[in-house]
Design a protein around this motif. Structure first.
Motif, PDB file in Angstrom:
ATOM      1  N   VAL A   3      -7.891   4.607  -3.729  1.00  0.00           N
ATOM      2  CA  VAL A   3      -6.578   4.624  -3.084  1.00  0.00           C
ATOM      3  C   VAL A   3      -6.760   4.438  -1.574  1.00  0.00           C
ATOM      4  N   GLU A   4      -6.205   3.360  -1.048  1.00  0.00           N
ATOM      5  CA  GLU A   4      -6.259   3.097   0.392  1.00  0.00           C
ATOM      6  C   GLU A   4      -4.845   3.208   0.947  1.00  0.00           C
ATOM      7  N   ASN A  64       0.792  -1.243   0.000  1.00  0.00           N
ATOM      8  CA  ASN A  64       0.000   0.000   0.000  1.00  0.00           C
ATOM      9  C   ASN A  64       0.817   1.282   0.000  1.00  0.00           C
ATOM     10  N   VAL A  65       1.899   1.271  -0.806  1.00  0.00           N
ATOM     11  CA  VAL A  65       2.668   2.497  -0.979  1.00  0.00           C
ATOM     12  C   VAL A  65       2.756   2.901  -2.456  1.00  0.00           C
ATOM     13  N   SER A  66       2.114   2.134  -3.326  1.00  0.00           N
ATOM     14  CA  SER A  66       2.014   2.495  -4.743  1.00  0.00           C
ATOM     15  C   SER A  66       0.618   2.162  -5.229  1.00  0.00           C
ATOM     16  N   PHE A  67       0.147   2.958  -6.208  1.00  0.00           N
ATOM     17  CA  PHE A  67      -1.228   2.828  -6.675  1.00  0.00           C
ATOM     18  C   PHE A  67      -1.272   3.041  -8.184  1.00  0.00           C
ATOM     19  N   THR A  68      -2.298   2.494  -8.804  1.00  0.00           N
ATOM     20  CA  THR A  68      -2.437   2.601 -10.252  1.00  0.00           C
ATOM     21  C   THR A  68      -3.236   3.854 -10.621  1.00  0.00           C
ATOM     22  N   GLU A  69      -3.145   4.227 -11.888  1.00  0.00           N
ATOM     23  CA  GLU A  69      -3.961   5.337 -12.382  1.00  0.00           C
ATOM     24  C   GLU A  69      -5.443   5.030 -12.208  1.00  0.00           C
ATOM     25  N   GLU A  70      -5.820   3.771 -12.426  1.00  0.00           N
ATOM     26  CA  GLU A  70      -7.227   3.374 -12.279  1.00  0.00           C
ATOM     27  C   GLU A  70      -7.701   3.556 -10.843  1.00  0.00           C
ATOM     28  N   GLN A  71      -6.886   3.175  -9.878  1.00  0.00           N
ATOM     29  CA  GLN A  71      -7.259   3.370  -8.473  1.00  0.00           C
ATOM     30  C   GLN A  71      -7.436   4.850  -8.155  1.00  0.00           C
ATOM     31  N   ALA A 115      -0.397  14.121 -10.023  1.00  0.00           N
ATOM     32  CA  ALA A 115      -1.060  12.809 -10.072  1.00  0.00           C
ATOM     33  C   ALA A 115      -0.041  11.678 -10.124  1.00  0.00           C
ATOM     34  N   THR A 116       0.974  11.837 -10.962  1.00  0.00           N
ATOM     35  CA  THR A 116       2.021  10.820 -11.063  1.00  0.00           C
ATOM     36  C   THR A 116       2.797  10.726  -9.764  1.00  0.00           C
ATOM     37  N   TYR A 117       3.107  11.870  -9.202  1.00  0.00           N
ATOM     38  CA  TYR A 117       3.837  11.912  -7.926  1.00  0.00           C
ATOM     39  C   TYR A 117       3.066  11.161  -6.838  1.00  0.00           C
ATOM     40  N   ALA A 118       1.744  11.336  -6.806  1.00  0.00           N
ATOM     41  CA  ALA A 118       0.913  10.770  -5.742  1.00  0.00           C
ATOM     42  C   ALA A 118       0.677   9.276  -5.883  1.00  0.00           C
ATOM     43  N   ARG A 119       1.119   8.678  -6.979  1.00  0.00           N
ATOM     44  CA  ARG A 119       0.941   7.227  -7.129  1.00  0.00           C
ATOM     45  C   ARG A 119       1.973   6.442  -6.332  1.00  0.00           C
ATOM     46  N   ASP A 120       2.904   7.145  -5.702  1.00  0.00           N
ATOM     47  CA  ASP A 120       3.842   6.509  -4.772  1.00  0.00           C
ATOM     48  C   ASP A 120       3.787   7.261  -3.453  1.00  0.00           C
ATOM     49  N   ARG A 121       3.885   6.527  -2.341  1.00  0.00           N
ATOM     50  CA  ARG A 121       3.766   7.124  -1.013  1.00  0.00           C
ATOM     51  C   ARG A 121       4.891   6.585  -0.110  1.00  0.00           C
ATOM     52  N   PRO A 122       5.201   7.302   0.968  1.00  0.00           N
ATOM     53  CA  PRO A 122       6.236   6.830   1.894  1.00  0.00           C
ATOM     54  C   PRO A 122       5.680   5.854   2.919  1.00  0.00           C
ATOM     55  N   GLY A 123       6.561   5.030   3.451  1.00  0.00           N
ATOM     56  CA  GLY A 123       6.154   4.090   4.483  1.00  0.00           C
ATOM     57  C   GLY A 123       7.342   3.302   5.008  1.00  0.00           C
TER      58      GLY A 123
END
Length: 254
Positions: free
Chosen positions: A159-160, A146-153, A191-199
């Motif tokens: 996005v969870e 749960n630190v990367s997400f698709t464009e579809e999500q 949008a592209t930046y937000a498809r990856d998150r820290p954790g």
């Protein structure tokens, strides 16, 4: 003249002793939280994850390198970024000095990102870092934790992150200015930046079986920011206005 409350040394000492009791209570609560983290049930990892490292391909089990515990920092560096996230970079500045101590206490620390290994290696050289950094571009590791997400999500609002759906600054419309600024500093759009998150995720291996033990995100990472621990003890605290920090080699140029 300062607008902050002033007082005598005797008044300061009385207030400081009262604060000390609160600090001790916080320390006790922090110790209790650490114990509760360690008591969480372990979840067996049956999926085969592959990573690219400086030494070649590796499995999740390989990342332990003979230790029984593994900590993974999920660093925001997506495939389309031109540079690592400045926030993650500020956190990672504190890793070089600690990895040797962890490795000699049965804990391996790895940084993992989705960007191709060559990008990670180039950025690592630029920053002067020596810690271990692997690319997870060939597996679903980031997505499963749960630190990367698709464009579809993103498009469907699925996005969870941090154990909840939506509500994070990166999911807001319009895009908050700090997110827009950090995206630009990473060479991409929000949008592209937000498809990856820290954790941060923790794992243990026992009898050849790897288990997931813990993951934390967002403010759960505050303790890893070395500069925040210092600023929290400075007279004006964090004193933040937007994304004030820069990569350590950019302060003289910004």
């Amino acid at each position: 003249m300062t607008k902050h409350r002033t007082g005598t040394r005797k008044e300061w000492l009385a207030a400081r002793l009262e604060l000390l009791e609160a600090e001790k209570e916080l320390t006790r609560r922090s110790d209790d939280l650490a114990r509760r983290r360690q008591e969480l049930p372990w979840v067996r990892i049956d999926k085969e994850y592959r990573f690219e490292t400086d030494e070649g391909g590796a499995s999740l089990a390989d990342l332990f390198r003979g230790r029984s515990q593994l900590l993974v920092y999920h660093f925001m560096f997506g495939p389309d970024y031109t540079a690592g996230c400045p926030s993650c970079s500020a956190i990672a500045d504190g890793f070089n000095g600690v990895v040797v101590h962890l490795a000699n206490h049965d804990v391996m620390l790895w940084v993992v990102s989705r960007a191709p290994l060559a990008k990670l290696q180039a950025y690592k050289r630029r920053m002067g870092w020596t810690f271990l950094w692997a690319s997870s571009s060939s597996s679903n590791f980031n997505f499963d934790f749960n630190v990367s997400f698709t464009e579809e999500q993103q498009r469907e609002g699925r996005v969870e992150y941090n154990y909840r759906r939506g509500g994070h600054a990166m999911d807001m419309t319009p895009v908050p200015e700090p997110v827009r600024e950090l995206a630009a500093m990473s060479g991409t759009d929000p949008a592209t930046y937000a498809r990856d998150r820290p954790g941060l995720s923790a794992f243990v291996v026992e009898d050849g079986v790897v288990y997931h033990t813990y993951s934390t995100y967002v403010r759960g990472l505050d303790g890893l920011w070395g500069m925040y621990q210092w600023l929290d003890r400075a007279p004006k605290g964090r004193n933040e206005t937007g994304a004030w920090f820069r990569r350590h080699d950019e302060y003289d140029t910004s």
